[in-house]
Design an enzyme around this catalytic site. Structure first.
Site, PDB file in Angstrom:
ATOM      1  N   GLU A 236      24.211  72.753  29.913  1.00 17.83           N
ATOM      2  CA  GLU A 236      25.100  72.588  31.052  1.00 17.83           C
ATOM      3  C   GLU A 236      26.434  72.016  30.577  1.00 17.83           C
ATOM      4  O   GLU A 236      27.480  72.603  30.740  1.00 17.83           O
ATOM      5  CB  GLU A 236      24.418  71.643  32.042  1.00 17.83           C
ATOM      6  CG  GLU A 236      25.013  71.578  33.412  1.00 17.83           C
ATOM      7  CD  GLU A 236      24.163  70.654  34.288  1.00 17.83           C
ATOM      8  OE1 GLU A 236      23.166  71.138  34.835  1.00 17.83           O
ATOM      9  OE2 GLU A 236      24.492  69.450  34.408  1.00 17.83           O
TER      10      GLU A 236
ATOM     11  N   GLY B  78      21.196  69.460  36.928  1.00 22.60           N
ATOM     12  CA  GLY B  78      20.541  70.671  36.437  1.00 22.60           C
ATOM     13  C   GLY B  78      19.172  70.423  35.859  1.00 22.60           C
ATOM     14  O   GLY B  78      18.524  71.351  35.370  1.00 22.60           O
TER      15      GLY B  78
ATOM     16  N   ASN C 286      21.740  58.897  40.937  1.00 22.09           N
ATOM     17  CA  ASN C 286      22.402  60.072  40.369  1.00 22.09           C
ATOM     18  C   ASN C 286      21.758  61.278  41.023  1.00 22.09           C
ATOM     19  O   ASN C 286      20.573  61.243  41.331  1.00 22.09           O
ATOM     20  CB  ASN C 286      22.095  60.211  38.873  1.00 22.09           C
ATOM     21  CG  ASN C 286      22.866  59.232  38.033  1.00 22.09           C
ATOM     22  OD1 ASN C 286      24.075  59.272  37.977  1.00 22.09           O
ATOM     23  ND2 ASN C 286      22.125  58.356  37.391  1.00 22.09           N
TER      24      ASN C 286
ATOM     25  N   GLY D 284      20.548  67.012  28.387  1.00 23.96           N
ATOM     26  CA  GLY D 284      21.231  66.287  29.449  1.00 23.96           C
ATOM     27  C   GLY D 284      22.342  65.434  28.874  1.00 23.96           C
ATOM     28  O   GLY D 284      22.681  65.539  27.700  1.00 23.96           O
ATOM     29  N   VAL D 285      22.893  64.567  29.717  1.00 27.46           N
ATOM     30  CA  VAL D 285      24.020  63.746  29.270  1.00 27.46           C
ATOM     31  C   VAL D 285      23.631  62.275  29.176  1.00 27.46           C
ATOM     32  O   VAL D 285      22.537  61.887  29.580  1.00 27.46           O
ATOM     33  CB  VAL D 285      25.224  63.874  30.232  1.00 27.46           C
ATOM     34  CG1 VAL D 285      25.784  65.277  30.176  1.00 27.46           C
ATOM     35  CG2 VAL D 285      24.838  63.480  31.640  1.00 27.46           C
ATOM     36  N   GLY D 286      24.523  61.484  28.624  1.00 28.56           N
ATOM     37  CA  GLY D 286      24.315  60.049  28.534  1.00 28.56           C
ATOM     38  C   GLY D 286      24.031  59.620  27.106  1.00 28.56           C
ATOM     39  O   GLY D 286      23.992  60.443  26.182  1.00 28.56           O
ATOM     40  N   SER D 287      23.833  58.331  26.936  1.00 33.12           N
ATOM     41  CA  SER D 287      23.722  57.754  25.599  1.00 33.12           C
ATOM     42  C   SER D 287      22.478  58.251  24.872  1.00 33.12           C
ATOM     43  O   SER D 287      22.515  58.514  23.671  1.00 33.12           O
ATOM     44  CB  SER D 287      23.673  56.237  25.685  1.00 33.12           C
ATOM     45  OG  SER D 287      24.766  55.774  26.424  1.00 33.12           O
TER      46      SER D 287
END
Lengths: 500, 500
Positions: free
Chosen positions: A292, A386, A382, A267-270
């Site tokens: 993704e 995905g 949010n 996934g995304v983020g820090s």
């Protein structure tokens, strides 16, 4: 200036209009599809012109369809002037006016699995795409499109578009040409397999097939994608990353993972970024991603040789990493590939390859259900994105997060999630800075004990244990659930600003 | 008596033992895999002998693995003598001692998506299969097995089995030979597509490949599968079926379904049966099924010509329908096919074919989340089974149920499910005898209004509306959720025996 390197057929120059003129194609109530995925590869000029027109009195509220959330030139500009009626399939809380509109239900937002959206458009569930706006690096001689770095749902939106506006953006490096692999699934019946077996398999076209005739107009743009720098990993996210790497090594030692790791999704983020950077220091080699979206860390790991290949539907290099790309585009082009979102997230491929999927939840509960979307049940933070596609279908799936939020006042581990996006049937491993809870094969009560012991912050363990023990006495059953007290922690937070 | 039609190699006769001797292979703490799926194709003699041995003092609690719940000769016999330590991947409430054991947590039950279980065994998540007991119609000359009517996870259990007991059951018609298509997915990396494109595609073997050497012993059996007759459709389930057929016709009229319907999946039980029988009266023709299990209605619809083909992992004809089969086995063999469970429920195939999936929830909530498993959050009623596999991946997915239970005292539509098995991202259409709520494309609040109006029983509409309106005021947001009152109806039921 647009020249023949960007517009490769003289006819195309006749289609150039200013953004204001292009925006005239967009009318009240229309379904407008835009290219891009997160702040990557989305059009900017036309939507900004539309926002100005709305400010000046044009009555126009559109249904905005995309890959995921896109940049502020669309999300913020249009939401701020009340120009958005509906939004699909994703939204991120960083888009402020969108957040307000969605949570006031002034914007009709539909939160969807990202692998579903293109398919549902194709099945006709949401109606036509009245206008598609596509950001491009160039248009070929026969009217096919060289996309930017965010593919998202662009091919499906263009397939169904009645009108097409192309924004040719001179800030996009022409070296992106060839990095795309664009494949549109046919509809059933008679549909065959998607012949992708490894992240590097190519099955489609390097160009988005469109044709000169379908392009209504062309807008010139030079606005750079609005990619922000990620927070550098802090001690907590580094501890999470260490726990994760250690867990993967353990799985190899006991023989549940092969020596060559399966492809990864992240996934995304820090935290996701920290986790990927944690792999840099690991003993794993020749890693591949089938994911993704690819953030800075992927570029760095390709440069260092740790990653052998990465496939996604978009990448979002920060300005510094973009410069790194520009210094040696061939290196990255050789080791990266951009596909449509419904292909990157397709269960068929995720299961076939047996991905290791790693994502971040908002909260998860003692029985292993996870909330990715709603704070306190009501407020959309949010979209699910995905995460459901990967967590349901991965070979090994890991949710990782800090054990607390708001400086320790919120526990991310709760007795019961106020909104369930991933059920207990879909989760395997939870990791916080406190430790690792591998709940595979465990009954609900055993899961609860392990999650409290390994993942919860010590400040909250007594509260969670108290809930569990009371529920076991008061509401015995396979998954003891005390309906009266299930949300005590969250309600306390709403009232007092703290779960403690 | 076993003869050479059942045991096709003279060596096999030497392996015949009595059930007591076979049961000696099973020791305390073992993982025991059994063939079969629901009361279909499961072994009987060995487990009954094991239960007798336990009654007589043998210390033995096993982990029982299967396709789904099986017949009482296993579930009840072993659970009643405390012979079951763990149970995967499914259980149905009709198994009384199992229900008690699971809800007292004396039996460690793990509820799983049925498409996951075989895969998780293959990945080594649950350890070895110490003994597999397989019911067979016959064993071939080279030791391959002709299965009965319940395939379930048998191929995967046999793949991993250290010891194999085969119960050759003379009550199974030899005409089943050839109806199976047994395919075991290889592990990644290098895994290819499952080359199934229509329900009738064959990709595997007619026999369960085993080999003479791997068969430890053979037990003779003549006990018939314990299939009960289904309740005939009542007025309520017929109304649900009518609503469903009308909805499908409507979808065709507006062009969202083709004239030739995509293959159907249907859950089990009286409502599912009524729904399928409702198709008999419809104008749809040449229907195909790609489903998990096939009950009486499928045989009837094949006989009437309404169904052109049906694929599943088991069938369970009632005694009367079994007779119908025996009168013309060729007819059914030509139009039916039995596959392993991880193939019938595989997302790759469900999405590829674009199935219409129809299942029955325990309760669903105003925002479109559904509970398939737990009453009042705590008590396990039925496993999730394959519903998650089909509802997540179908082209068009429909949950249908009566609007109430317990003579109208329970509303199956609630403000919030006490357990979520299917999230709002996975549901499209809800049908009760009251009407149809098609929630595709709707925001949570619009969904809530439609579900209350179309699906809830009039007795409960005011209560549900009151909840919604209060939540909108008190807890505004994208999905207004009043944590204080979300479970009021269920708590009222626990206290008073009625939600009214």
């Amino acid at each position: 200036m647009l020249d023949s390197s960007r517009l490769r057929n003289p006819e195309l120059f006749k289609k150039i209009v200013d953004p204001e003129k292009a925006a005239l194609l967009i009318e009240d109530g229309m379904n407008v599809g835009v290219s891009g995925f997160t702040p990557s590869g989305y059009p900017k000029k036309t939507t900004m012109a539309l926002a100005r027109a709305i400010s000046a009195g044009k009555k126009c509220r559109i249904n905005l369809w995309s890959g995921a959330s896109v940049g502020p030139e669309i999300e913020e500009e249009l939401a701020a002037v009340n120009g958005i009626k509906g939004r699909m399939p994703y939204y991120a809380y960083s888009n402020r006016s969108m957040k307000v509109g969605i949570n006031k239900n002034e914007i009709e937002y539909l939160d969807q699995h990202l692998s579903h959206f293109a398919q549902h458009i194709d099945y006709g569930y949401f109606g036509d795409v009245d206008v598609a706006i596509v950001e491009a690096a160039a248009i070929t001689e026969n009217g096919d499109i060289v996309l930017g770095s965010g593919v998202g749902n662009t091919p499906m939106l263009v397939k169904h578009a009645k009108r097409i506006i192309v924004e040719v953006n001179t800030s996009i490096p022409l070296s992106y040409e060839g990095i795309h692999d664009l494949y549109v699934l046919p509809l059933p019946p008679g549909r065959r397999e998607i012949p992708i077996y490894t992240p590097r398999d190519r099955v489609g076209s390097r160009y988005l097939e469109c044709g000169l005739d379908r392009i209504d107009c062309i807008v010139e743009s030079d606005i750079v994608d609005h990619v922000r720098n990620l927070t550098p990993p802090d001690a907590t996210s580094e501890k999470i990353a260490d726990n994760l790497v250690e867990f993967l090594e353990h799985e190899q030692r006991v023989g549940r993972l092969p020596q060559q790791l399966p492809p990864l999704q992240s996934g995304v983020g820090s935290i996701a970024n920290a986790v990927l950077m944690g792999l840099e220091k690991s003993k794993f080699e020749n890693l591949e991603m089938y994911t993704e979206i690819m953030q800075d860390s992927v570029f760095k790991l390709i440069k260092s040789g740790k990653f052998a290949f990465a496939s996604g539907c978009a990448f979002t290099p920060s300005p510094a990493v973009m410069q790194m790309y520009n210094e040696d585009p061939d290196l990255y082009n050789k080791h990266m590939l951009l596909r449509p979102l419904d292909i990157t997230n397709h269960p068929e491929i995720i299961r076939r390859m047996g991905l290791i999927a790693m994502n971040t939840p908002l909260e998860f509960d003692i029985y292993g259900h996870a909330n990715s979307t709603h704070a306190m049940g009501s407020t959309m933070m949010n979209g699910i994105g995905g995460s459901g596609d990967f967590m349901r279908n991965g070979r090994l799936t890991i949710f990782s997060t800090e054990s607390t939020a708001k400086g320790g006042l919120i526990s991310r581990i709760v007795p019961m999630c106020t909104h369930v996006d991933h059920t207990e049937h879909d989760t395997m491993v939870f990791i916080t800075e406190q430790g690792v809870a591998d709940i595979r094969g465990l009954t609900p009560i055993k899961r609860a004990r392990l999650i409290i012991e390994k993942c919860a912050h010590p400040d909250f363990r007594p509260l969670l244990t108290e809930y569990l023990e009371r529920a076991e006495k008061k509401c015995p059953g396979h998954e003891p659930t005390d309906l009266e007290h299930a949300f005590d922690l969250q309600m306390k937070f709403v009232k007092t600003g703290s779960m403690l």
